[in-house]
Each structure stands twice: as C-alpha cells, then as structure tokens.
Write a protein that holds these residues in place. Structure first.
Motif, mmCIF file in Angstrom:
data_model
loop_
_atom_site.group_PDB
_atom_site.id
_atom_site.type_symbol
_atom_site.label_atom_id
_atom_site.label_comp_id
_atom_site.label_asym_id
_atom_site.label_seq_id
_atom_site.Cartn_x
_atom_site.Cartn_y
_atom_site.Cartn_z
ATOM 1 N N SER A 1 -4.521 2.005 -13.335
ATOM 2 C CA SER A 1 -3.275 2.619 -12.845
ATOM 3 C C SER A 1 -2.207 1.551 -12.638
ATOM 4 C CB SER A 1 -3.520 3.356 -11.527
ATOM 5 O OG SER A 1 -4.370 4.455 -11.716
ATOM 6 N N LEU A 2 -2.590 0.420 -12.072
ATOM 7 C CA LEU A 2 -1.633 -0.673 -11.870
ATOM 8 C C LEU A 2 -1.138 -1.198 -13.208
ATOM 9 C CD1 LEU A 2 -0.112 -2.573 -9.984
ATOM 10 C CD2 LEU A 2 -2.128 -4.078 -10.010
ATOM 11 N N GLU A 3 -2.038 -1.328 -14.163
ATOM 12 C CA GLU A 3 -1.632 -1.784 -15.498
ATOM 13 C C GLU A 3 -0.592 -0.840 -16.097
ATOM 14 O OE1 GLU A 3 -3.604 -2.964 -19.782
ATOM 15 O OE2 GLU A 3 -4.678 -1.565 -18.481
ATOM 16 N N GLU A 4 -0.831 0.465 -15.967
ATOM 17 C CA GLU A 4 0.106 1.463 -16.487
ATOM 18 C C GLU A 4 1.471 1.341 -15.798
ATOM 19 O OE1 GLU A 4 0.539 6.330 -16.768
ATOM 20 O OE2 GLU A 4 -1.372 5.457 -16.197
ATOM 21 N N LEU A 5 1.451 1.190 -14.484
ATOM 22 C CA LEU A 5 2.708 1.047 -13.737
ATOM 23 C C LEU A 5 3.462 -0.215 -14.136
ATOM 24 C CD1 LEU A 5 1.423 2.173 -10.241
ATOM 25 C CD2 LEU A 5 3.072 3.396 -11.684
ATOM 26 N N GLY B 1 1.341 7.073 -6.722
ATOM 27 C CA GLY B 1 0.191 7.910 -7.028
ATOM 28 C C GLY B 1 -1.141 7.182 -7.094
ATOM 29 N N VAL B 2 -1.187 5.932 -6.632
ATOM 30 C CA VAL B 2 -2.443 5.179 -6.647
ATOM 31 C C VAL B 2 -3.113 5.340 -5.276
ATOM 32 C CG1 VAL B 2 -3.525 2.927 -6.963
ATOM 33 C CG2 VAL B 2 -1.452 3.504 -8.257
ATOM 34 N N ALA B 3 -4.288 5.938 -5.260
ATOM 35 C CA ALA B 3 -5.013 6.182 -4.010
ATOM 36 C C ALA B 3 -5.600 4.881 -3.466
ATOM 37 C CB ALA B 3 -6.133 7.187 -4.248
ATOM 38 N N ARG B 4 -5.643 4.780 -2.136
ATOM 39 C CA ARG B 4 -6.238 3.592 -1.492
ATOM 40 C C ARG B 4 -7.697 3.398 -1.873
ATOM 41 N NH1 ARG B 4 -4.123 0.775 3.038
ATOM 42 N NH2 ARG B 4 -6.249 0.381 3.723
ATOM 43 N N THR B 5 -8.366 4.480 -2.221
ATOM 44 C CA THR B 5 -9.762 4.366 -2.646
ATOM 45 C C THR B 5 -9.887 3.740 -4.031
ATOM 46 O OG1 THR B 5 -9.707 6.630 -3.501
ATOM 47 C CG2 THR B 5 -10.525 6.312 -1.241
ATOM 48 N N GLN B 6 -8.762 3.669 -4.751
ATOM 49 C CA GLN B 6 -8.749 3.080 -6.092
ATOM 50 C C GLN B 6 -8.263 1.636 -6.085
ATOM 51 O OE1 GLN B 6 -6.318 5.669 -8.442
ATOM 52 N NE2 GLN B 6 -7.878 7.246 -8.557
ATOM 53 N N LEU B 7 -7.229 1.360 -5.290
ATOM 54 C CA LEU B 7 -6.647 0.021 -5.246
ATOM 55 C C LEU B 7 -5.910 -0.124 -3.927
ATOM 56 C CD1 LEU B 7 -6.133 -2.585 -6.966
ATOM 57 C CD2 LEU B 7 -3.969 -1.538 -7.650
ATOM 58 N N ARG B 8 -6.138 -1.248 -3.256
ATOM 59 C CA ARG B 8 -5.455 -1.453 -1.982
ATOM 60 C C ARG B 8 -5.180 -2.928 -1.751
ATOM 61 N NH1 ARG B 8 -9.943 -1.521 2.665
ATOM 62 N NH2 ARG B 8 -11.560 -2.486 1.429
ATOM 63 N N ALA B 9 -4.137 -3.176 -0.994
ATOM 64 C CA ALA B 9 -3.775 -4.530 -0.582
ATOM 65 C C ALA B 9 -4.433 -4.808 0.759
ATOM 66 C CB ALA B 9 -2.255 -4.658 -0.467
ATOM 67 N N ILE B 10 -4.960 -6.012 0.908
ATOM 68 C CA ILE B 10 -5.680 -6.398 2.114
ATOM 69 C C ILE B 10 -5.072 -7.682 2.657
ATOM 70 C CG2 ILE B 10 -7.921 -7.080 3.052
ATOM 71 C CD1 ILE B 10 -9.140 -5.549 0.616
ATOM 72 N N ALA B 11 -4.754 -7.682 3.952
ATOM 73 C CA ALA B 11 -4.182 -8.863 4.605
ATOM 74 C C ALA B 11 -5.267 -9.900 4.864
ATOM 75 C CB ALA B 11 -3.510 -8.469 5.917
ATOM 76 N N ASN C 1 0.827 -1.207 0.000
ATOM 77 C CA ASN C 1 0.000 0.000 0.000
ATOM 78 C C ASN C 1 0.860 1.256 0.000
ATOM 79 O OD1 ASN C 1 -2.591 -1.132 -0.165
ATOM 80 N ND2 ASN C 1 -2.609 -1.556 2.026
ATOM 81 N N SER C 2 1.962 1.237 0.726
ATOM 82 C CA SER C 2 2.883 2.387 0.727
ATOM 83 C C SER C 2 3.498 2.589 -0.653
ATOM 84 C CB SER C 2 3.988 2.190 1.764
ATOM 85 O OG SER C 2 3.469 2.224 3.058
ATOM 86 N N LEU C 3 3.868 1.496 -1.302
ATOM 87 C CA LEU C 3 4.451 1.571 -2.640
ATOM 88 C C LEU C 3 3.425 2.081 -3.660
ATOM 89 C CD1 LEU C 3 6.921 1.070 -4.382
ATOM 90 C CD2 LEU C 3 6.224 -1.317 -4.577
ATOM 91 N N LEU C 4 2.193 1.571 -3.562
ATOM 92 C CA LEU C 4 1.138 2.062 -4.453
ATOM 93 C C LEU C 4 0.911 3.560 -4.250
ATOM 94 C CD1 LEU C 4 -1.406 -0.888 -4.185
ATOM 95 C CD2 LEU C 4 -0.192 -0.171 -6.262
ATOM 96 N N ALA C 5 0.893 3.999 -2.998
ATOM 97 C CA ALA C 5 0.700 5.426 -2.704
ATOM 98 C C ALA C 5 1.843 6.253 -3.268
ATOM 99 C CB ALA C 5 0.563 5.639 -1.198
ATOM 100 N N ALA C 6 3.066 5.760 -3.141
ATOM 101 C CA ALA C 6 4.232 6.477 -3.667
ATOM 102 C C ALA C 6 4.170 6.600 -5.190
ATOM 103 C CB ALA C 6 5.522 5.761 -3.251
#
Length: 97
Positions: free
Chosen positions: A81-85, A50-60, A43-48
C-alpha cells in the motif's frame, strides 16, 4: 522456532548494544516525545490514505544518544500500500514539474 538452525546466531549478530543500553544523563524521554508526535502524525496520514494500522504503522523510538527515531513496521500488504501511495505521489510530482 521456525526450523532455522542459525536462528540463535542470527539473533546474536543483530544485537547492537548501542541500540538498547541506556546511558546515564541522556534524556531519552525528550527524544521519544518528539518521535511520538511525528509517529502519530504519520499514522494519521497513513490512515487518511486508507492504510490500516494493522498493516503498517509508525513507531516512536530513540537512538543511543536520545535522538528521536521513527520506525515503520508492517506486513507485506501494508508495504505494498505504501509503495502504491509513493508511486502515485511521484507521478503527481512529475506532472507538477
């Protein structure tokens, strides 16, 4: 309900008792803690990126044997956004070889 007449049948077919029945003696908390640390890092890497938690998040989570599992959940915008990254990462990797 969304008007899908097969909603109930589809829901029943997707229920996997192994994914929600807890077994005595299995340390689910230990697996979840490992998954939580990994999910937090992702989640920290996604945020860095530019992917907002409201768009995509990892869940334990854990599997039926208590093993750590990390699930990705998101809306279409987050997946795009993940596809682009991933496309950018693949291009960089191809250029490095």
């Amino acid at each position: 309900m969304d008007g899908d007449d097969d909603f109930g049948a589809e829901l029943a077919a997707s229920l996997d008792p192994d994914s929600w029945v807890w077994l005595p003696g299995v340390d689910y908390a230990a697996g979840w803690r490992v998954a939580r640390q990994t999910a937090d890092e992702l989640n920290s890497l996604l945020a860095a990126c530019g992917v907002a938690r409201t768009q995509l998040r990892a869940i334990a989570d854990t599997d039926s044997t208590g093993g750590p599992v990390v699930r990705l959940e998101g809306i279409a915008e987050g997946w795009l956004s993940l596809e682009e990254l991933l496309c950018l990462a693949a291009a960089v990797r191809r250029g490095a070889h």
